[in-house]
Motif scaffolding. Structure first.
Motif, mmCIF file in Angstrom:
data_model
loop_
_atom_site.group_PDB
_atom_site.id
_atom_site.type_symbol
_atom_site.label_atom_id
_atom_site.label_comp_id
_atom_site.label_asym_id
_atom_site.label_seq_id
_atom_site.Cartn_x
_atom_site.Cartn_y
_atom_site.Cartn_z
ATOM 1 N N GLY A 1 40.561 41.727 16.640
ATOM 2 C CA GLY A 1 41.139 41.490 18.104
ATOM 3 C C GLY A 1 41.141 40.082 18.103
ATOM 4 O O GLY A 1 42.191 39.416 18.802
ATOM 5 N N LEU A 2 40.207 39.125 17.581
ATOM 6 C CA LEU A 2 40.142 37.642 17.743
ATOM 7 C C LEU A 2 41.203 37.210 16.812
ATOM 8 O O LEU A 2 42.113 36.451 17.396
ATOM 9 N N ILE A 3 41.507 37.647 15.804
ATOM 10 C CA ILE A 3 42.595 37.329 14.987
ATOM 11 C C ILE A 3 44.061 37.719 15.544
ATOM 12 O O ILE A 3 44.799 36.823 15.488
ATOM 13 N N THR A 4 44.240 38.672 16.012
ATOM 14 C CA THR A 4 45.377 39.077 16.878
ATOM 15 C C THR A 4 45.766 38.086 18.042
ATOM 16 O O THR A 4 46.689 37.697 18.218
ATOM 17 N N ILE A 5 44.560 37.765 18.804
ATOM 18 C CA ILE A 5 44.909 36.849 19.731
ATOM 19 C C ILE A 5 45.190 35.268 19.471
ATOM 20 O O ILE A 5 46.270 34.674 19.826
ATOM 21 N N VAL A 6 44.667 35.031 18.348
ATOM 22 C CA VAL A 6 44.921 33.517 17.817
ATOM 23 C C VAL A 6 46.295 33.662 17.132
ATOM 24 O O VAL A 6 47.104 32.487 17.360
ATOM 25 N N SER A 7 46.670 34.630 16.392
ATOM 26 C CA SER A 7 48.110 34.743 15.591
ATOM 27 C C SER A 7 49.069 34.960 16.859
ATOM 28 O O SER A 7 50.235 34.193 16.715
ATOM 29 N N SER A 8 48.810 35.413 17.772
ATOM 30 C CA SER A 8 49.720 35.757 18.843
ATOM 31 C C SER A 8 50.115 34.399 19.595
ATOM 32 O O SER A 8 50.889 34.011 19.711
ATOM 33 N N VAL A 9 49.021 33.527 20.027
ATOM 34 C CA VAL A 9 49.151 32.288 20.566
ATOM 35 C C VAL A 9 50.021 31.341 19.645
ATOM 36 O O VAL A 9 50.824 30.581 19.900
ATOM 37 N N LEU A 10 49.446 31.386 18.256
ATOM 38 C CA LEU A 10 50.328 30.519 17.315
ATOM 39 C C LEU A 10 51.573 30.847 17.208
ATOM 40 O O LEU A 10 52.674 29.997 17.090
ATOM 41 N N MET A 11 52.125 32.259 17.049
ATOM 42 C CA MET A 11 53.525 32.654 17.126
ATOM 43 C C MET A 11 54.364 32.293 18.296
ATOM 44 O O MET A 11 55.427 31.708 18.291
ATOM 45 N N ILE A 12 53.622 32.184 19.533
ATOM 46 C CA ILE A 12 54.561 31.750 20.809
ATOM 47 C C ILE A 12 54.759 30.175 20.831
ATOM 48 O O ILE A 12 55.834 29.675 20.795
ATOM 49 N N LEU A 13 53.623 29.489 20.275
ATOM 50 C CA LEU A 13 53.792 28.012 20.194
ATOM 51 C C LEU A 13 54.882 27.656 19.104
ATOM 52 O O LEU A 13 55.431 26.819 19.505
ATOM 53 N N LEU A 14 54.737 28.206 17.813
ATOM 54 C CA LEU A 14 55.793 28.127 16.933
ATOM 55 C C LEU A 14 57.246 28.418 17.397
ATOM 56 O O LEU A 14 58.045 27.948 17.346
ATOM 57 N N PHE A 15 57.334 29.468 18.213
ATOM 58 C CA PHE A 15 58.761 30.098 18.873
ATOM 59 C C PHE A 15 59.326 28.972 19.791
ATOM 60 O O PHE A 15 60.416 28.879 19.491
ATOM 61 N N PHE A 16 58.311 28.618 20.564
ATOM 62 C CA PHE A 16 58.985 27.478 21.596
ATOM 63 C C PHE A 16 59.233 26.242 20.764
ATOM 64 O O PHE A 16 60.226 25.374 21.418
ATOM 65 N N SER A 17 58.442 25.800 20.016
ATOM 66 C CA SER A 17 58.970 24.618 19.036
ATOM 67 C C SER A 17 60.146 24.745 18.325
ATOM 68 O O SER A 17 60.838 23.999 18.660
ATOM 69 N N GLU A 18 60.080 26.057 17.797
ATOM 70 C CA GLU A 18 61.616 26.159 17.129
ATOM 71 C C GLU A 18 62.747 26.232 18.172
ATOM 72 O O GLU A 18 63.775 25.820 17.985
ATOM 73 N N LEU A 19 62.484 26.788 19.620
ATOM 74 C CA LEU A 19 63.667 27.013 20.572
ATOM 75 C C LEU A 19 63.763 25.357 21.004
ATOM 76 O O LEU A 19 65.097 25.244 21.191
ATOM 77 N N ARG A 20 62.776 24.727 21.078
ATOM 78 C CA ARG A 20 63.028 23.119 21.686
ATOM 79 C C ARG A 20 64.115 22.634 20.461
ATOM 80 O O ARG A 20 65.003 21.651 20.785
ATOM 81 N N LEU A 21 63.795 22.759 19.117
ATOM 82 C CA LEU A 21 64.695 22.291 18.047
ATOM 83 C C LEU A 21 66.166 22.660 18.250
ATOM 84 O O LEU A 21 66.838 22.089 17.985
ATOM 85 N N PHE A 22 66.179 24.135 18.527
ATOM 86 C CA PHE A 22 67.391 24.949 18.734
ATOM 87 C C PHE A 22 68.148 24.274 19.740
ATOM 88 O O PHE A 22 69.685 23.954 19.645
ATOM 89 N N LEU A 23 67.635 23.677 20.913
ATOM 90 C CA LEU A 23 68.274 23.396 22.016
ATOM 91 C C LEU A 23 68.545 21.772 21.770
ATOM 92 O O LEU A 23 69.528 21.346 22.478
ATOM 93 N N SER A 24 67.792 21.148 21.059
ATOM 94 C CA SER A 24 68.130 19.640 20.948
ATOM 95 C C SER A 24 69.041 19.544 19.840
ATOM 96 O O SER A 24 69.529 20.461 19.204
#
Length: 386
Positions: free
Chosen positions: A28-51
């Protein structure tokens, strides 16, 4: 049914009955950490896509016969506006002396504040009722004023009706105005008095000038310039002194139009002169630049690099022309910047890589933790049975 069974056999994602799942706290802890990491990386990639990303390439500059625009904004805290002049010249022999077109001056007090512009009747207006005519007599009521150029006329009907026109005629002849009080126009306009009144003032010179796109120089120096025996000379006799404080603050020196990301290394440069005599020299390498934005609009401009040097008067040698000189040369290489946006498929590929990569690594970590815990428990249980 046989066809459906064959299709079912191709399934590479076999399902496990939920009764066989074993959920753990570490998972459960690994799932929470990996989900947060995926969300952060997704928004980082989205920012690069929009820039907008910028790519650059170097090409040989084949442009010839073009005009180079130079933008200037320089403040001289201890040099009056009536003293400083701007000249430009290049290796082709073309000269622009005492440039006034698109060049403006602001008078500054000793604290740097802008002074009010002089009143219209304070400059270039007769201060006596009867100015001296060209023929030697005084201006009569029914006559048209035509002042003498004091031998500097280029035509018999040429008139010099102001001190500035006399000085300009002298400049074209290559003569210096040694004593302005001997010139009727300068005496009436109070030329020397004006210089004395402006003593201690500063001057902000700003604007733009256009020159040929070849190597050359432009400089700020005291006095009106002229050519004498193929030499560039400035008339300093009218000011009655042999040293000038050339301390200056460069607010802007640029070549061409502004474009996103440009850095002008001379902006906000300040130099304080600590010796009575000296010359400031800036050696500039101009690099032609073409910037194309995301909409396809092209901005043709330039970048530059610079080195500077202060040259003091050498003992036993004649004083060189005091001034602030900018020597520029053009690079044969052109830089092209192009704005691009990341394609949607590239963005989608990166998102899939993020999700798949984080999910896989999280699964490996979870398996490692889970099997490690089981191994530790087995050892503990074996120790209890013994």
């Amino acid at each position: 049914m046989q066809a459906l069974n064959k299709l079912r056999q191709l399934d590479q994602y076999p399902k496990i009955n939920e009764d066989f799942y074993s959920r753990t706290l570490s998972g459960g802890l690994i799932t929470i950490v990996s989900s947060v990491l995926m969300i952060l990386l997704f928004f980082s990639e989205l920012r690069l896509f929009l820039s907008v990303e910028k790519s650059s390439e170097l090409v040989v500059d084949t442009a010839r016969g073009e005009v180079l625009q130079i933008n200037v904004n320089v403040t001289f805290p201890a040099l009056a506006c009536s003293v400083v002049s701007l000249d430009a010249m290049d290796i082709s022999g073309e000269q622009h002396l005492d440039v006034k077109h698109n060049i403006y001056k602001k008078r500054l007090d000793p604290t740097g504040l802008i002074l009010d512009a002089p009143k219209p009747d304070a400059i270039n207006q007769p201060k006596i009722e009867k100015p001296l005519q060209k023929h030697g007599g005084r201006l009569e009521h029914n006559e048209t004023y035509c002042g003498s150029c004091f031998g500097a006329e280029t035509a018999d009907d040429e008139c010099c009706n102001s001190c500035e026109e006399v000085r300009e005629a002298y400049r074209k002849k290559g003569w210096a105005v040694t004593n302005p009080d001997l010139i009727d126009q300068c005496k009436r306009e109070g030329f020397l008095q004006k210089i004395k009144e402006e003593e201690g003032e500063g001057c902000n010179v700003y604007g733009s000038l256009e020159v040929n796109k070849v190597a050359g120089n432009f400089h700020f120096a005291p006095g009106k310039s002229f050519q004498q025996s193929n030499m560039h000379v400035h008339d300093l006799l009218a000011f009655g002194k042999d040293s000038f404080n050339l301390s200056h603050i460069i607010k802007e020196i640029s070549f061409g139009a502004h474009f996103p990301g440009v850095v002008n290394p001379l902006d906000r440069v300040e130099r304080i002169q600590e010796t009575p005599h000296g010359i400031y020299q800036y050696f500039i390498k101009v690099v032609p630049t073409v910037y194309t934005d995301i909409r396809g609009r092209r901005i043709v401009s330039n970048q530059f690099s610079v080195t500077d040097h202060f040259k003091e008067k050498e003992p036993g040698k004649a004083q060189s022309l005091p001034g602030v000189f900018f020597f520029y040369d053009l690079s044969p290489i052109k830089v092209k910047f192009t704005e691009r946006r990341t394609s949607f498929f590239h963005f989608l590929t990166n998102v899939c890589a993020i999700v798949g990569g984080v999910f896989t690594v999280a699964g490996i970590i979870d398996a490692f933790v889970y099997h490690g815990q089981r191994a530790i428990r087995k050892k503990i249980d074996l120790g209890k049975h013994r």
